[in-house]
Design an enzyme around this catalytic site. Structure first.
Site, short mmCIF file in Angstrom:
data_model
loop_
_atom_site.label_atom_id
_atom_site.label_comp_id
_atom_site.label_asym_id
_atom_site.label_seq_id
_atom_site.Cartn_x
_atom_site.Cartn_y
_atom_site.Cartn_z
CB SER A 313 -2.77 -14.42 4.42
OG SER A 313 -2.49 -15.54 3.63
CG ASP A 324 6.87 -3.64 -2.93
OD1 ASP A 324 6.74 -2.74 -2.08
OD2 ASP A 324 7.40 -4.75 -2.68
CE LYS A 338 -0.81 -17.59 7.23
NZ LYS A 338 -0.77 -18.40 6.01
#
Length: 549
Positions: A313, A324, A338
């Site tokens: 999460s 990224d 999640k």
């Protein structure tokens, strides 16, 4: 309201048939429900059908019929709760319903505080043993000490009566400003002691520990993302910077997530202004982006993020953003996956439904959520077992991604993969060589922790006097053979024994390390616990090598 007029018109058409009274009740219930629904977002209201044959009206009439006409009495509250749970079971694995009690407990862990007496404790032979008092908390102010046993609360015995842990906590907690009478047994004092403690706000820490792991290299472990996490994090950063921190190991292993806003705030500290951190998108909710703002304090220096299969999460949001945006490297094993956004729907009785409304996406466009089948929570809950059986925890080569799941980081255009969870840049297999079957069984039977508590109960003062600071303890302390023998003897009583001398020999090094860390935790805190355990942690060692390079 147009909806209310429609319901009123429908009610006026009710005839004097045998079901008229029931239908009249149904009409009233629909009006009440319409008032509740009107509080929903406009996008959600637009597609609710209030007409004669609507599913919503059908559900209301069914509930009223059962409650008013069924042959036996029914618990209407339970009936409705079961109905809500039944609907949610057909949805995704993370939409959920919680009772008022469950909601309160969940919110306490995220909101950063609760009202209580301020002690860390453990149960030793059905007696509450105080491990530590919260610094400047109610119990410390009242004079309660580590090692004290709380045997009664407001003259009601809680020791020796096999009272449930939850019931003991209920008696100790209470509104701020209220008083509670505690009866204490203290080692070395014959008579019982009585303390009147005034309850207060007790902070809930979400950062497990932080320290300088090497010169110029700091280590911070975040256990969850709550309302106070960002403040705790910046306090840790400030203290480590004062000690010369230049690079950082951010440990998110076993972090199950929490508040999105806390994750965004922490990711912001690492990224450049306007860098995308995460975006959400759902069927009824358009794309919403979260970008870094000015003022990030950790934009320089090396960063390594540690993750494992229990990282989920909000922790995956931070990890995905750093990976990224090519701000740092990720080390460990593929995260849980999640990536569903839940919106709380609160009910007047304090219960709550958490409904999934969107997906989380990393800056490169990867969906964090792993695949699932609606209504099949059993298969979803077995995902980690399946990953274990497929060998994913032991070999990166066992993980195969389709070309369609290939994405690229935004600055260096490195290949990363979607399909659920965050795949680390550097894989570290699960180390099973440290844990023998004998050791695992000792831990499972709670033998190690119980014997540690008994040892600390007898040696706490001696240890604090002999080792006034952690550095001297770290350098010189060795776990006594008597404690190891006590663990082996207690294991034997509970029919937990090594299969041979070789297994016993293989068990002892890690058992001694664990015991040294547990004792340090009891004398100091969790930072000292991790400072000991991390020195033989292969994921940590990989992170240190990357920073050194």
């Amino acid at each position: 309201m147009i909806q209310s007029k429609r319901a009123y018109s429908y009610m006026n058409k009710i005839t004097t048939s045998p079901t008229a009274e029931l239908c009249h009740c149904a009409g009233l219930a629909v009006v009440c429900l319409l008032l509740f629904v009107s509080a929903l977002p406009a996008a959600a209201q637009m597609h609710i059908n209030y007409g004669k044959n609507s599913p919503l009206r059908k559900l209301q009439i069914a509930e009223l019929a059962i409650n008013n006409l069924y042959v036996d009495s029914v618990d209407e509250g339970r009936l409705v709760e079961d109905g809500i749970r039944g609907m949610i079971e057909k949805l995704d694995p993370h939409s959920s319903y919680s009772t008022a009690k469950e909601t309160k407990a969940m919110n306490e862990s995220l909101n950063g505080s609760f009202d209580g007496i301020g002690v860390q404790f453990n149960m030793q032979e059905d007696t509450l043993l105080v491990i530590q008092t919260i610094l400047k908390g109610p119990s410390e102010r009242a004079g309660i000490l580590a090692g004290d046993r709380i045997v009664a609360v407001n003259d009601t015995a809680i020791a020796g009566v096999k009272m449930a842990r939850e019931e003991i906590m209920r008696r100790l907690r209470g509104p701020k400003g209220t008083k509670v009478k505690l009866t204490i047994v203290r080692r070395g004092i014959k008579d019982k002691l009585t303390f009147n403690v005034t309850r207060d706000k007790i902070p809930v820490k979400t950062i497990d520990g932080y320290y300088m792991i090497r010169p110029q290299v700091g280590y911070i472990r975040i256990g969850s993302f709550g309302a106070t996490t960002y403040k705790e994090f910046m306090t840790a950063v400030g203290e480590l910077r004062a000690k010369g921190m230049r690079d950082l190991i951010l440990d998110l292993q076993d972090n199950g997530g929490g508040y999105l806003q806390a994750a965004v705030q922490i990711a912001n500290e690492f990224l450049q202004p306007k860098d995308l951190i995460v975006y959400t998108e759902g069927r009824k909710f358009p794309r919403q982006e979260y970008h870094a703002q000015d003022g990030g304090s950790l934009r320089e220096g090396k960063v390594v993020v540690l993750v494992n299969e229990f990282t989920a999460s909000a922790a995956e949001i931070v990890t995905g953003a750093i990976q990224d945006q090519d701000r740092g490297l990720v080390v460990g094993r593929r995260t849980f996956g999640k990536g569903l956004v839940q919106r709380p729907v609160e009910f007047e009785d304090g219960s709550m439904m958490r409904l999934t409304i969107a997906h989380y996406y990393t800056p490169s466009g990867r969906c964090i959520q792993k695949p699932y089948t609606k209504g099949d929570k059993k298969d979803y809950s077995m995902d980690l077992d399946q990953r274990y059986k497929h060998g994913e925890f032991y070999s990166a080569d066992s993980i195969h991604f389709a070309d369609s799941l290939k994405y690229y980081t935004l600055r260096k255009h490195r290949t990363v993969y979607g399909g659920g969870g965050i795949m680390p840049d550097y894989f570290v297999p699960l180390d099973t060589t440290q844990f023998t079957t004998f050791h695992r069984n000792l831990v499972a039977k709670n033998v190690v922790l119980e014997q540690d508590l008994k040892f600390m109960d007898s040696h706490r003062k001696e240890l604090k006097k002999q080792y006034p600071d952690f550095a001297s303890y770290m350098a010189r302390y060795e776990v006594p053979q008597s404690l190891v023998d006590a663990i082996i003897a207690e294991g034997k009583k509970q029919k937990v024994e090594p299969k041979d001398a070789a297994e016993l020999k293989a068990t002892l090094p890690y058992l001694r390390l664990q015991l040294k860390a547990l004792i340090a935790r009891d004398v100091w805190d969790m930072s000292e616990y991790f400072q000991i355990m991390n020195e033989q942690n292969k994921t940590i060692q990989q992170a240190l090598r990357l920073i050194a390079e």
